[in-house]
Motif scaffolding. Sequence first.
Motif, PDB file in Angstrom:
ATOM      1  N   ALA A 233       0.469   5.387   4.859  1.00 42.61           N
ATOM      2  CA  ALA A 233       1.799   5.566   5.426  1.00 42.61           C
ATOM      3  C   ALA A 233       2.772   6.045   4.357  1.00 42.61           C
ATOM      4  O   ALA A 233       3.556   6.977   4.577  1.00 42.61           O
ATOM      5  CB  ALA A 233       2.286   4.268   6.051  1.00 42.61           C
ATOM      6  N   GLY A 234       2.739   5.419   3.181  1.00 47.20           N
ATOM      7  CA  GLY A 234       3.658   5.811   2.125  1.00 47.20           C
ATOM      8  C   GLY A 234       3.447   7.232   1.663  1.00 47.20           C
ATOM      9  O   GLY A 234       4.418   7.978   1.424  1.00 47.20           O
ATOM     10  N   SER A 235       2.201   7.643   1.560  1.00 42.74           N
ATOM     11  CA  SER A 235       1.901   9.000   1.096  1.00 42.74           C
ATOM     12  C   SER A 235       2.350  10.057   2.090  1.00 42.74           C
ATOM     13  O   SER A 235       2.505  11.229   1.734  1.00 42.74           O
ATOM     14  CB  SER A 235       0.392   9.138   0.838  1.00 42.74           C
ATOM     15  OG  SER A 235      -0.034   8.254  -0.176  1.00 42.74           O
ATOM     16  N   VAL A 237       5.236  10.147   3.559  1.00 41.32           N
ATOM     17  CA  VAL A 237       6.668  10.423   3.394  1.00 41.32           C
ATOM     18  C   VAL A 237       6.815  11.619   2.471  1.00 41.32           C
ATOM     19  O   VAL A 237       6.303  11.617   1.351  1.00 41.32           O
ATOM     20  CB  VAL A 237       7.399   9.199   2.815  1.00 41.32           C
ATOM     21  CG1 VAL A 237       8.865   9.521   2.543  1.00 41.32           C
ATOM     22  CG2 VAL A 237       7.271   8.013   3.764  1.00 41.32           C
ATOM     23  N   PRO A 238       7.512  12.675   2.892  1.00 46.70           N
ATOM     24  CA  PRO A 238       7.540  13.916   2.105  1.00 46.70           C
ATOM     25  C   PRO A 238       8.359  13.797   0.830  1.00 46.70           C
ATOM     26  O   PRO A 238       9.209  12.918   0.674  1.00 46.70           O
ATOM     27  CB  PRO A 238       8.166  14.929   3.068  1.00 46.70           C
ATOM     28  CG  PRO A 238       8.942  14.119   4.046  1.00 46.70           C
ATOM     29  CD  PRO A 238       8.210  12.827   4.184  1.00 46.70           C
ATOM     30  N   ALA A 239       8.097  14.709  -0.077  1.00 53.17           N
ATOM     31  CA  ALA A 239       8.828  14.773  -1.335  1.00 53.17           C
ATOM     32  C   ALA A 239      10.315  14.967  -1.061  1.00 53.17           C
ATOM     33  O   ALA A 239      10.705  15.624  -0.098  1.00 53.17           O
ATOM     34  CB  ALA A 239       8.289  15.913  -2.192  1.00 53.17           C
ATOM     35  N   GLY A 240      11.133  14.394  -1.915  1.00 55.50           N
ATOM     36  CA  GLY A 240      12.582  14.491  -1.753  1.00 55.50           C
ATOM     37  C   GLY A 240      13.179  13.312  -1.028  1.00 55.50           C
ATOM     38  O   GLY A 240      14.325  12.940  -1.278  1.00 55.50           O
ATOM     39  N   VAL A 241      12.420  12.744  -0.101  1.00 56.00           N
ATOM     40  CA  VAL A 241      12.829  11.501   0.569  1.00 56.00           C
ATOM     41  C   VAL A 241      12.443  10.351  -0.354  1.00 56.00           C
ATOM     42  O   VAL A 241      11.331  10.309  -0.877  1.00 56.00           O
ATOM     43  CB  VAL A 241      12.119  11.339   1.926  1.00 56.00           C
ATOM     44  CG1 VAL A 241      12.475  10.006   2.571  1.00 56.00           C
ATOM     45  CG2 VAL A 241      12.464  12.496   2.844  1.00 56.00           C
ATOM     46  N   GLU A 242      13.366   9.412  -0.582  1.00 53.16           N
ATOM     47  CA  GLU A 242      13.005   8.255  -1.385  1.00 53.16           C
ATOM     48  C   GLU A 242      12.073   7.336  -0.597  1.00 53.16           C
ATOM     49  O   GLU A 242      12.176   7.226   0.625  1.00 53.16           O
ATOM     50  CB  GLU A 242      14.252   7.488  -1.811  1.00 53.16           C
ATOM     51  CG  GLU A 242      15.065   8.196  -2.887  1.00 53.16           C
ATOM     52  CD  GLU A 242      16.126   7.307  -3.502  1.00 53.16           C
ATOM     53  OE1 GLU A 242      16.588   7.645  -4.618  1.00 53.16           O
ATOM     54  OE2 GLU A 242      16.497   6.289  -2.886  1.00 53.16           O
ATOM     55  N   LEU A 243      11.181   6.667  -1.316  1.00 48.00           N
ATOM     56  CA  LEU A 243      10.203   5.768  -0.712  1.00 48.00           C
ATOM     57  C   LEU A 243      10.225   4.434  -1.440  1.00 48.00           C
ATOM     58  O   LEU A 243      10.190   4.392  -2.680  1.00 48.00           O
ATOM     59  CB  LEU A 243       8.798   6.364  -0.792  1.00 48.00           C
ATOM     60  CG  LEU A 243       7.639   5.432  -0.410  1.00 48.00           C
ATOM     61  CD1 LEU A 243       7.672   5.072   1.075  1.00 48.00           C
ATOM     62  CD2 LEU A 243       6.291   6.058  -0.790  1.00 48.00           C
ATOM     63  N   GLY A 244      10.275   3.347  -0.692  1.00 45.32           N
ATOM     64  CA  GLY A 244      10.191   2.021  -1.283  1.00 45.32           C
ATOM     65  C   GLY A 244       9.298   1.110  -0.469  1.00 45.32           C
ATOM     66  O   GLY A 244       8.979   1.395   0.700  1.00 45.32           O
ATOM     67  N   ARG A 278       0.194   8.666  -3.019  1.00 43.91           N
ATOM     68  CA  ARG A 278       0.092  10.003  -3.595  1.00 43.91           C
ATOM     69  C   ARG A 278       1.459  10.691  -3.705  1.00 43.91           C
ATOM     70  O   ARG A 278       1.580  11.879  -3.395  1.00 43.91           O
ATOM     71  CB  ARG A 278      -0.862  10.862  -2.767  1.00 43.91           C
ATOM     72  CG  ARG A 278      -2.281  10.304  -2.693  1.00 43.91           C
ATOM     73  CD  ARG A 278      -3.236  11.277  -2.036  1.00 43.91           C
ATOM     74  NE  ARG A 278      -2.738  11.749  -0.743  1.00 43.91           N
ATOM     75  CZ  ARG A 278      -2.913  11.117   0.398  1.00 43.91           C
ATOM     76  NH1 ARG A 278      -3.567   9.969   0.426  1.00 43.91           N
ATOM     77  NH2 ARG A 278      -2.442  11.617   1.524  1.00 43.91           N
ATOM     78  N   ARG A 279       2.467   9.978  -4.109  1.00 45.80           N
ATOM     79  CA  ARG A 279       3.797  10.524  -4.331  1.00 45.80           C
ATOM     80  C   ARG A 279       4.587   9.455  -5.092  1.00 45.80           C
ATOM     81  O   ARG A 279       4.159   8.299  -5.169  1.00 45.80           O
ATOM     82  CB  ARG A 279       4.490  10.895  -3.016  1.00 45.80           C
ATOM     83  CG  ARG A 279       4.565   9.794  -1.971  1.00 45.80           C
ATOM     84  CD  ARG A 279       5.867   9.851  -1.202  1.00 45.80           C
ATOM     85  NE  ARG A 279       6.998   9.498  -2.060  1.00 45.80           N
ATOM     86  CZ  ARG A 279       8.248   9.855  -1.808  1.00 45.80           C
ATOM     87  NH1 ARG A 279       8.554  10.524  -0.718  1.00 45.80           N
ATOM     88  NH2 ARG A 279       9.224   9.487  -2.638  1.00 45.80           N
TER      89      ARG A 279
END
Length: 377
Positions: A233-235, A237-244, A278-279
């Motif tokens: 699920a975390g991977s 989320v596209p680049a540029g969007v913050e992920l926590g 993977r991000r």
Amino acid sequence: MTQFPLVRGAHLVGSINQPTADGTFRIVSEHLGADLARIPDGEVGERFHWILFQGAAFDATPGLTRLPIDPIIVAGFDLRPLALDGTVESENLEFGPLGYASAARDSYARFMALRDAGVIAPHTRFQVCLPSPLAPITSYVFARDQAEVYPAYERAMLREIDAICAAIPADDLAIQIDLATEFAYIEHVSLGGGPLEAWFIETDDAVSETTATLHEPGSPLVIDGCVRLAARAGSHVPAGVELGFHLCYGDVAESHFVEPPTSANLVAVANGLRSAVRRPINWVHLPVPIERDDAAYFAPLASLELNAETELYLGLVHHEDGIDGASRRIRAASAPLTAAGIDQFGVATECGFGRGPAERTAPLLDLHAAVIAAVAP
């Protein structure tokens, strides 16, 4: 003299007891806005009880039927499990919208209006909180069928992420994935129907483990399985969007489903996510029980491995003991974090506080700021 980490910034896990997103944004901005990089909408409306509203999505999915038993009512929601009824092959199950993307679009419109009006500080991101797919599957699907239903629900959650990211500009958006049910599997405890069985263990790995080992709290294979599912699920989320990631031991009537003896399993999951996602991971939140300000609880933090871009937030703010209690926990955490090479961290509550009384909201937000000020160099 040992230089301990600096305490900078605060994080809100998600739920905040306000009736509307507008109300959440206003009260948070007024009382804590200067210390926040992101603001959630408070999980208002049907999301008030976290994932319980997802039962409607399972009811609406052809091929799934409630077990023919008496209703199991929790907070007004029927938690009777659903099972495959044989009318649709499991690989053909198709969930409709889950409700997270539509809620995010509505709340983001209010967020932007208030930010444009100067109520919300510039450069603050809108935070969307999502459960891992494992949580609703565990709550709503008959244990025997969970492995078969999981892929369809996971696809639906990934579509929700896609829809959220399509509607909200990447540089305005932060997505948090909540990992709570995972720790019930990791600690091998019951959430109401007996200890959870980790059906998602890789078969080739599991054959090398005895059943007793798999059922011991902190089984590496169970941790690896939880991390693997969460990382998918975390991977996404596209680049540029913050992920926590918010790691959690539950919050029912301000109690955990089990009290963690140390932070070891939290550290193991956090380290696993670092390797598996993977991000970049922009933040990790770890809870701290109110009773724990001792070295033993925090000692495993010395093994915490975070990349440079990952902010750490410790959920050590408790309304019951205020600045003094938070300060004790900060002191206890500082030495192991220094050993881990972490030079700063932020503060938070151990979980969301939306199911506490509304009149506590403003003082609790103020307490975050007071804790940060009290330990400032």
